[in-house]
Write an enzyme that holds these catalytic residues in place. Sequence first.
Site, PDB file in Angstrom:
ATOM      1  N   TYR A 186      18.817   2.305   2.111  1.00 55.31           N
ATOM      2  CA  TYR A 186      18.971   3.710   1.737  1.00 55.31           C
ATOM      3  C   TYR A 186      17.628   4.411   1.869  1.00 55.31           C
ATOM      4  CZ  TYR A 186      18.979   7.763  -1.377  1.00 55.31           C
ATOM      5  OH  TYR A 186      18.820   9.035  -1.889  1.00 55.31           O
TER       6      TYR A 186
ATOM      7  N   CYS B  35      19.833  -4.456   2.003  1.00 57.54           N
ATOM      8  CA  CYS B  35      19.261  -5.559   2.779  1.00 57.54           C
ATOM      9  C   CYS B  35      20.091  -6.834   2.657  1.00 57.54           C
ATOM     10  CB  CYS B  35      17.811  -5.812   2.369  1.00 57.54           C
ATOM     11  SG  CYS B  35      16.759  -4.364   2.623  1.00 57.54           S
TER      12      CYS B  35
END
Length: 212
Positions: A81, A177
Amino acid sequence: MDASLKTRLEWKASPSLTPYPEALAAMEARADAIASGTANEQVWLLEHPPIYTAGTSAKDSDLIDARFPVYRTGRGGQFTYHGPGQRIGYVMLNLKHRNPDVRAYVHDLEQWLIEALALLGVKGERRADRVGIWVARELREDKIAAIGVRIRHWVTFHGVAVNVNPDLSHFTGIVPCGVTAHGVTSLADLGVKASMADVDEALKRGFAKVFG
């Protein structure tokens, strides 16, 4: 090639939110110019409007709620993000004139973040099994900075992201991730009152220690 371009580094900071497509186009153009020897190396500090980006290893199942625009990008890594309150550092270096070693470069980016966070009073740490910089907390550990790079013709682009004071709830739209076992934090979440200018200064000082 102009010999003076081999080691000259420029710092650029954008004062307002930069749309991701605009940043990507500018970054790729700059990287190509560095590779051709017509531009200096550059570190570009900026913020994006709220977005999700997917790296080359991203899994569609890690996009939980596409509440913001999603961009597929050529950097390494998975979903992340970006948004207001997060300092992005796009790093465009010519590794031919430094150290043409991708693993060493990623290690140096990690060390850069560790040095910068230390200047802000935060102990950032590496983890052997996952990328990024982590902060150990009382009963858990959280990610405070992300790394995603691409290298073309030995010129780097993309780079790092430090959570200064973003809306941490925005990270819940993805599996950041690809890591489900740990959380996300920020300087503000840790009680560190740092302005973006403070963070920029720490990044510049930390960069000098690691990259010269």
